[in-house]
Design a protein around this motif. Structure first.
Motif, short mmCIF file in Angstrom:
data_model
loop_
_atom_site.label_atom_id
_atom_site.label_comp_id
_atom_site.label_asym_id
_atom_site.label_seq_id
_atom_site.Cartn_x
_atom_site.Cartn_y
_atom_site.Cartn_z
N LEU A 276 -8.08 -3.76 2.88
CA LEU A 276 -9.04 -2.77 3.35
C LEU A 276 -10.01 -3.37 4.36
O LEU A 276 -10.31 -2.74 5.39
N VAL A 277 -10.50 -4.58 4.10
CA VAL A 277 -11.40 -5.24 5.06
C VAL A 277 -10.70 -5.45 6.39
O VAL A 277 -11.26 -5.17 7.46
N ALA A 278 -9.47 -5.92 6.36
CA ALA A 278 -8.71 -6.14 7.59
C ALA A 278 -8.51 -4.83 8.35
O ALA A 278 -8.62 -4.77 9.57
N LYS A 279 -8.25 -3.76 7.60
CA LYS A 279 -8.05 -2.45 8.23
C LYS A 279 -9.34 -1.96 8.90
O LYS A 279 -9.32 -1.45 10.02
N LEU A 280 -10.46 -2.13 8.21
CA LEU A 280 -11.74 -1.71 8.77
C LEU A 280 -12.05 -2.46 10.06
O LEU A 280 -12.51 -1.89 11.05
N ALA B 131 -9.94 5.68 1.59
CA ALA B 131 -10.50 6.05 0.29
C ALA B 131 -10.45 4.87 -0.67
O ALA B 131 -9.37 4.33 -0.94
N LEU B 132 -11.62 4.49 -1.16
CA LEU B 132 -11.73 3.42 -2.15
C LEU B 132 -12.20 4.06 -3.46
O LEU B 132 -13.39 4.11 -3.76
N LEU B 133 -11.24 4.59 -4.20
CA LEU B 133 -11.55 5.39 -5.39
C LEU B 133 -10.71 4.93 -6.58
O LEU B 133 -9.95 5.70 -7.18
N PRO B 134 -10.83 3.66 -6.96
CA PRO B 134 -9.93 3.13 -8.01
C PRO B 134 -10.01 3.86 -9.33
O PRO B 134 -8.98 4.18 -9.93
N SER B 135 -11.20 4.16 -9.81
CA SER B 135 -11.32 4.78 -11.14
C SER B 135 -10.79 6.20 -11.16
O SER B 135 -10.41 6.71 -12.21
N TYR B 136 -10.74 6.85 -9.99
CA TYR B 136 -10.17 8.19 -9.92
C TYR B 136 -8.64 8.12 -9.80
O TYR B 136 -7.92 8.93 -10.36
N LEU B 137 -8.15 7.13 -9.05
CA LEU B 137 -6.70 6.98 -8.89
C LEU B 137 -6.02 6.60 -10.20
O LEU B 137 -4.83 6.85 -10.39
#
Length: 333
Positions: A160-164, A121-127
């Protein structure tokens, strides 16, 4: 008494209509805000005989009133995002299990077993704020996936890029759900640092939740999805249509066409006459029936513009003028 069994096991159009009218009568009796709104329109339990006759509460009421159809104590309050000084919506939830059952069953209907995926989940503004119903849902999906690599990412793009890339090498099915501007930022980061994302397409479902949050200029859907497809190497962009005031989500598996779970339905109202409906394929305001909203209001007139098609799919085209900008797949055209 209306039970989750009644709502989440609807199996036919006739059954949907029967339960919907039952929910209307229940909420007319128990929701004073909704009852007063219906009475203002000269509608009540005696003269509403079909779904087309049910009044839809303007979504703005969630900003100005406590919209609730229960005497039980409030368990959870979901709130919408907004700029400083802006009045935000609040959804008072007396039994959060309705929400959990709705999004779990809805997700499984469209995507199958959550344990088949790693959820990123890439949801910075929600976090960065409290009270997000989207964060509540995604957190539960992350935990339910039981995958050790599932998790939230704020602004740590390198990780995140490394994880993907790692998950792609392992052949793991991945759902990356992200707010629009952050997904575009991730593409730019990967390009600038020579970490390619283009080869991830075979095992990746990319799901955008909409919203530039003032970080980037708004784009039409076709332009946005073209950039995301090229950047991540996927042929289709998935989307989620949900909002603070609802406890159910519609999903698009590509081409901007959304479908609802059986307990949710979209109607398109005339922009000049809110009490009438337009034919399929014609643009109008989106009304949502969300039967999971049993303890608030199941009949919401949104500020979104859209079209409905013969196969019951629908398209979100933008927002009414002068509406608040809110990110949940509300792309301006």
């Amino acid at each position: 008494m209306i039970t989750p069994e009644d709502i989440f096991h609807i199996g036919s159009k006739k059954e949907f209509e029967k339960i919907t009218l039952k929910v209307f009568r229940y909420q007319y009796d128990t929701n004073k805000v909704y009852q007063q709104f219906c009475q203002f329109l000269n509608k009540d339990k005696t003269n509403v005989k079909s779904i087309a006759e049910i009044p839809f509460l303007p979504i703005q009421f969630f900003k100005s009133h406590d919209v609730i159809s229960s005497n039980e104590p409030v368990q959870h309050i979901f709130t919408s995002s907004g700029t400083t000084g802006m009045q935000t919506s609040k959804h008072l939830v007396t039994d959060v299990r309705w929400y959990e059952q709705s999004y779990r069953l809805g997700f499984s209907q469209f995507y199958g077993n959550i344990e088949d995926y790693c959820v990123l989940a890439l949801l910075p503004s929600y976090l960065e704020r409290e009270g997000s119903s989207l964060i509540y849902m995604v957190k539960d999906l992350i935990e339910s996936s039981r995958h050790e690599d599932s998790g939230f990412y704020l602004n740590n793009y390198a990780e995140l890029v490394a994880k993907l890339q790692k998950l792609n090498r392992e052949g793991q099915n991945v759902i990356l759900i992200g707010v629009t501007y952050a997904l575009l930022d991730l593409i730019e980061y990967a390009q600038a640092t020579s970490f390619p994302l283009e080869g991830l397409g075979s095992n990746l479902i990319l799901m955008e939740t909409g919203g530039m949050k003032g970080k980037r200029k708004e784009m039409i859907r076709e332009e946005l999805h073209a950039q995301l497809s090229a950047g991540f190497g996927v042929s289709k962009i998935h989307s989620e249509y949900g909002m603070t005031e609802l406890l159910s989500q519609a999903y698009s598996m590509g081409d901007g066409l959304f479908e609802c779970p059986p307990w949710m339905q979209i109607l398109i109202r005339d922009t000049e006459d809110a009490l009438t409906y337009v034919p399929e394929g014609k643009t109008g305001g989106i009304n949502v029936i969300d039967l999971a909203n049993i303890n608030s209001c199941s009949f919401i007139a949104t500020q979104d513009l859209g079209k409905k098609y013969p196969n019951h799919s629908f398209e979100v085209l933008g927002r009414f003028d002068h509406s608040d900008i809110r990110g949940c797949n509300l792309l301006v055209v």
